[in-house]
Design an enzyme around this catalytic site. Structure first.
Site, short mmCIF file in Angstrom:
data_model
loop_
_atom_site.label_atom_id
_atom_site.label_comp_id
_atom_site.label_asym_id
_atom_site.label_seq_id
_atom_site.Cartn_x
_atom_site.Cartn_y
_atom_site.Cartn_z
N SER A 1 29.10 40.67 40.86
CA SER A 1 30.25 41.58 40.77
C SER A 1 30.01 42.64 39.71
O SER A 1 29.71 42.32 38.55
CB SER A 1 31.51 40.79 40.38
OG SER A 1 31.96 40.04 41.45
N HIS B 1 31.38 44.86 45.49
CA HIS B 1 30.24 44.39 46.32
C HIS B 1 30.13 45.35 47.50
O HIS B 1 30.86 45.23 48.50
CB HIS B 1 30.48 42.95 46.79
CG HIS B 1 30.45 41.95 45.69
ND1 HIS B 1 29.34 41.17 45.41
CD2 HIS B 1 31.38 41.62 44.77
CE1 HIS B 1 29.60 40.39 44.37
NE2 HIS B 1 30.85 40.64 43.96
N HIS C 1 30.80 35.16 49.25
CA HIS C 1 31.37 34.02 48.50
C HIS C 1 32.07 33.09 49.47
O HIS C 1 32.66 33.53 50.46
CB HIS C 1 32.40 34.52 47.48
CG HIS C 1 31.88 35.56 46.53
ND1 HIS C 1 31.87 36.90 46.84
CD2 HIS C 1 31.36 35.46 45.28
CE1 HIS C 1 31.35 37.59 45.83
NE2 HIS C 1 31.04 36.74 44.87
N TYR D 1 34.85 31.65 49.00
CA TYR D 1 36.31 31.89 49.05
C TYR D 1 36.69 33.03 50.00
O TYR D 1 37.87 33.19 50.34
CB TYR D 1 36.87 32.16 47.64
CG TYR D 1 36.36 33.41 46.96
CD1 TYR D 1 36.78 34.68 47.34
CD2 TYR D 1 35.43 33.32 45.92
CE1 TYR D 1 36.30 35.82 46.72
CE2 TYR D 1 34.94 34.45 45.30
CZ TYR D 1 35.37 35.70 45.70
OH TYR D 1 34.88 36.83 45.09
N GLU D 2 35.70 33.83 50.43
CA GLU D 2 36.01 34.89 51.40
C GLU D 2 36.22 34.30 52.80
O GLU D 2 36.60 35.02 53.72
CB GLU D 2 34.87 35.91 51.45
CG GLU D 2 34.73 36.72 50.17
CD GLU D 2 33.49 37.61 50.19
OE1 GLU D 2 33.54 38.69 50.77
OE2 GLU D 2 32.45 37.19 49.61
N ALA E 1 28.65 37.74 37.56
CA ALA E 1 29.62 37.92 36.49
C ALA E 1 30.25 36.55 36.27
O ALA E 1 30.54 35.85 37.24
CB ALA E 1 30.69 38.92 36.92
N MET F 1 31.99 31.88 40.69
CA MET F 1 32.32 31.41 42.04
C MET F 1 31.19 31.69 43.03
O MET F 1 31.45 31.94 44.21
CB MET F 1 33.61 32.09 42.53
CG MET F 1 34.76 32.01 41.54
SD MET F 1 36.13 33.09 42.04
CE MET F 1 37.08 33.19 40.52
N SER F 2 29.96 31.66 42.55
CA SER F 2 28.85 32.03 43.44
C SER F 2 27.56 31.37 42.97
O SER F 2 27.57 30.39 42.22
CB SER F 2 28.66 33.56 43.42
OG SER F 2 28.17 33.98 42.17
N ASN G 1 34.14 37.77 30.41
CA ASN G 1 35.42 37.36 29.78
C ASN G 1 35.26 35.98 29.16
O ASN G 1 34.34 35.24 29.52
CB ASN G 1 36.53 37.33 30.84
CG ASN G 1 36.21 36.41 32.00
OD1 ASN G 1 35.39 36.75 32.87
ND2 ASN G 1 36.80 35.24 32.01
N HIS H 1 40.02 40.71 37.85
CA HIS H 1 38.77 41.18 38.46
C HIS H 1 38.40 42.58 37.97
O HIS H 1 37.22 42.89 37.79
CB HIS H 1 38.89 41.13 39.98
CG HIS H 1 37.60 41.41 40.70
ND1 HIS H 1 36.44 40.66 40.49
CD2 HIS H 1 37.26 42.35 41.63
CE1 HIS H 1 35.46 41.13 41.26
NE2 HIS H 1 35.93 42.16 41.96
#
Ligand SMILES: O=P(O)(O)O[C@H]1O[C@H](CO)[C@@H](O)[C@H]1O
Ligand SMILES: Nc1nc2[nH]cnc2c(=O)[nH]1
Length: 275
Positions: A16, A47, A69, A71-72, A99, A202-203, A226, A240
């Site tokens: 990201s 992306h 990902h 979650y997509e 990220a 998440m990846s 973060n 995000h």
């Protein structure tokens, strides 16, 4: 393959806000994912959804400007499909970038974590791209994962960071993949911290599992975007946009590191070698 003269040895997956890594490639041929048969589409901001071929420091590369990902809503087989395409194209080394939020006290936003190892939380409960019939053409039924992040590349990256004067920003650590798309609750953050996780995202883990299964050498880095909130007193919260902003701020350093590392690494060394 008829559409490009490039025959990549190295593949790069941009995390990201890190899509600018593709901008460094010379003599580019670029393809929208929507024009590639079988490719999923990117749906996440930051992306772009392009596969870019080109040269970097004399090495032939292919760069995913946008990853997929879980979650997509993509199956894990789909999210990792490009890794097997890279293998079939002749790629030997995979660079994964992402990220991530920091759980470690010593990792601040803007720091770069060289991934030493990962915890694949979805994988631990059976959400693994290698589930289902094994394709022996790619690798064994039960692949080892103990050496999936190449030690020589990790050492070389630290050496390069020192030469570039950015060693203060860099350290090795453990990445954990969670399913997302929500960021962590405070209780989840505390749990991950106690488990020894340094950074969470998440990846990445499924891509590395598939790459290791088919014998690719892997180098991974997390840009810390973060701090993960671990205290009920802390009023900060992650979003995000902020994640993408840190990507923009550190883009030059990440580009320099990746470029130098690709330039200086040996090619044709396809053995997994991690401590
Ligand atoms: O892992 P990458 O693709 O870098 O993206 C990270 O950033 C997004 C959240 O801001 C999530 O998708 C997380 O995985
Ligand atoms: N899960 C998760 N993914 C991220 N990606 C960027 N920051 C974060 C974070 O704090 N948590």
């Amino acid at each position: 393959m008829s559409q490009t003269k490039h025959r990549p040895q190295v593949a790069i997956i941009c995390g990201s806000g890190l899509g600018m890594l593709a901008d460094t490639l010379k003599c580019q041929d670029s393809f929208a994912y929507s024009d590639i048969p079988g490719f999923p589409q990117s749906t996440v901001q930051g992306h772009a959804g392009r596969l870019v071929f080109g040269e970097l420091k004399g090495k032939s590369c292919v760069c995913m400007q946008g990853r997929f990902h879980m979650y997509e809503g993509h199956s894990l087989l789909k999210t990792t499909f490009p890794v097997r395409v890279f293998k079939l194209l002749g790629v030997e080394t995979l660079f994964v970038t992402n990220a991530a939020g920091s759980l470690a006290d010593g990792l601040q936003p803007g720091d770069i974590m060289i991934i030493k190892d990962h915890v694949n939380f979805p994988g631990l409960v059976g959400l693994n791209p290698l589930c289902g019939p094994n394709d022996d053409k790619f690798g064994p039924r039960f692949p080892a994962m103990s050496g999936c992040y190449d030690k020589n590349l990790r050492c070389l990256a630290m050496e390069i960071a020192k030469q570039l004067g950015v060693a203060g920003l860099m350290q090795e650590g453990v990445y954990a993949m969670v399913g997302g798309p929500n960021f962590e609750t405070i209780a989840e953050a505390r749990l991950l911290h106690r488990l020894g996780v340094d950074a969470v995202g998440m990846s990445t883990a499924p891509e590395v599992v598939v790459a290791t299964h088919c014998g690719l050498r892997v180098f991974g880095l997390s840009l810390i975007t973060n701090k993960v909130v671990k205290s009920y007193e802390d009023l900060d919260s992650v979003n995000h946009e902020g994640v993408l902003e840190v990507g923009r701020l550190r883009s030059h350093t990440v580009q320099q590191l990746v470029t130098e590392l690709i330039g200086r690494m040996e090619i044709n060394n396809n053995t997994n070698n991690a401590a």
